[in-house]
Enzyme design. Structure first.
Site, short mmCIF file in Angstrom:
data_model
loop_
_atom_site.label_atom_id
_atom_site.label_comp_id
_atom_site.label_asym_id
_atom_site.label_seq_id
_atom_site.Cartn_x
_atom_site.Cartn_y
_atom_site.Cartn_z
N CYS A 215 0.88 -1.36 -0.14
CA CYS A 215 0.25 0.02 -0.06
C CYS A 215 0.90 1.31 0.00
O CYS A 215 1.04 2.22 0.87
CB CYS A 215 -0.87 -0.15 1.12
N GLU A 216 1.43 1.36 -1.16
CA GLU A 216 2.47 2.53 -1.18
C GLU A 216 2.68 2.82 -2.72
O GLU A 216 3.15 1.86 -3.31
CB GLU A 216 3.76 1.78 -0.44
#
Ligand code: PLP
Length: 463
Positions: free
Chosen positions: A391-392
């Protein structure tokens, strides 16, 4: 370096987006042997094999993502370094690049020494039977407990990194009734990375004691005055992923100058110098690393010349390659998941790992190559960005590369040259399970570091 923002054969647009990439290889199916480990080849069906085993079988048996390490290549590189430097020099493998008990045994068998920089690395080295006198202990902030353990174990050298540590190690050694062999790490005012080096103003860092302002000379004075220490030499490490020997040349010259000053002031000629590691490897076809024998010759010529000029006996040289030994020996195997073409930009190819198994792209803007390895393809090249599942948005494994346009979910792709600083820097971000390291050799594959399990995660989380 032939880089172009407008390589031939774009798929999605006539004008490709800005990026740091080369034109696609003429044939994407051809594996550039520079970036793959030595036993990697394609079999009759077009699948990549390593150590004689096809990736489909490896994926089935060990899952993805996983690192596959070519053991015979690792051993050959150890021997190449040891042979290149010969009996009058010492090669220390930098364990922080990747360390496991199997690796320690290979190093021991191939005659290399080992650098560690933490209690955990020291434990691994000793547990796997590396003789303590072949271990060097580094680090800018070794704890008292770590120093105690290293002194008790009888490590061959501790590389002193500060004035406080000189006193700390001397006291601990005295308490144990030993004289600890030590080197002093100096910062020579050179910082080298890849194709450039800067020869001034790089004392502004946490490692070592500056040569400038006579700091290093003062450190030597103190070390020589303490009974618990046997000062055997001076240590310098100037950077990473270096191709240009010019930085080593400046570093060696400055270190030899210090040895001459020490001789003039104290009447002792220190018997050793350590020139550190940092030698570059090929991550992409644009990189042209030097062979160990060229590096050995260049370093020994520089040191011999400088010592003759200073009328010093030539000291014993040690070097500390980490990346240059293990980096090229492994690749990461991923399964392709979601594929997202962005018209006029590039295609995002998501894999089942990411920054948790290779942080170097996000951390250093490192460049990597990638290939479709479960089959060959005659499709056009498409510009891709290989991204992970974290999640980046910075979760990028390979920033700019070309893969065949018929790439599909379920295909296996591999990123070569991930042996160094990938598993050793791996994290559990998003509670990812760190991938296994599988050693492959002569048709046999065995896990040397197993995949983490959800039980491993929960075991640490004590509720
Ligand atoms: C990191 C390090 C090395 C190894 O660097 P590589 O780039 O992996 O060769 C060697 N010596 C010291 C002191 C280091 O900190």
């Amino acid at each position: 370096m032939s880089r172009s923002a407008h390589p031939a054969g774009p798929r999605h647009a006539d004008v490709l987006p800005e990026g740091h990439y080369s034109a696609p290889a003429a044939d994407l199916n051809v594996l550039d042997e520079k970036v793959w480990s030595r036993t990697v080849t394609r079999d009759a069906d077009g699948a990549l094999t390593v150590g004689g085993i096809a990736v489909a079988r490896l994926a089935e048996e060990f899952g993805t993502p996983a690192y596959f390490l070519d053991e015979s290549d690792f051993r050959a590189r150890c021997r190449a370094w040891a042979d290149a430097f010969g009996p009058d020099a010492d090669v220390f493998y930098a364990g922080k690049a990747f360390l496991s008990r199997a690796v320690v045994r290979w190093l021991k068998e191939e005659g290399l020494n080992l650098d560690v920089c933490s209690g955990g690395e020291l434990t691994t080295a000793l547990d796997a039977g590396m003789p303590a006198d072949r271990i060097a202990f580094h680090g800018n902030n070794k704890t008292v407990a770590e120093i105690e353990r290293a002194v008790e174990a009888g490590v061959g050298r501790i590389v002193l990194d500060s004035f406080q540590e000189i006193v700390r190690v001397a006291h601990i050694a005295q308490r144990h009734g030993v004289r600890q062999r030590v080197q002093i790490r100096v910062t020579v005012g050179v910082e080298a990375h890849t194709h450039e080096f800067i020869a001034t103003a790089h004392e502004d860092q946490k490692f070592g004691i500056a040569l400038a302002d006579g700091q290093a000379a003062e450190a030597v004075r103190r070390a020589l005055s303490l009974d618990g220490l046997e000062l055997i030499g001076v240590h310098s490490h100037i950077g990473s992923q270096i191709f240009d020997m010019a930085g080593f040349e400046v570093s060696a010259r400055r270190v030899v100058q210090l040895l001459a000053e020490i001789r003039d002031e104290h009447g002792v000629e220190l018997p050793e110098i350590d020139l550190g590691g940092g030698l570059g490897i090929a991550y992409t076809s644009d990189d042209d690393p030097r062979e160990p024998h060229e590096i050995a010759k260049a370093l020994s010529d520089i040191v011999t010349r400088e010592c003759e000029a200073a009328k010093l006996r030539t000291p014993r040289i040690s070097v500390e390659p980490g990346r240059a030994i293990v980096g090229p020996t492994a690749f990461t195997l991923y399964e392709v998941g979601t594929i997202k073409p962005l018209e006029g930009l590039r295609t995002y190819v998501s894999v089942d790992g990411g920054m948790s198994d290779n942080i170097r792209t996000a951390l250093y803007d490192a460049e990597y190559s990638v290939a479709l390895v479960s089959r060959t393809s005659d499709a056009e090249p498409m510009l891709v960005r290989v991204v992970g599942k974290h999640c980046e948005s910075g979760d990028i494994v390979v920033k700019d590369a070309f893969l065949p346009a018929d790439l599909a979910p379920g295909d296996l792709i591999a990123v070569p040259a991930t042996g160094a600083y990938c598993r050793s820097m791996a994290s559990n971000y998003n509670h990812a399970l760190r991938p296994p390291v599988v050693a492959v050799r002569d048709g046999e594959a065995r896990v040397i570091v197993r995949r983490e399990t959800e039980e491993d995660l929960l075991r640490l989380d004590v509720g």
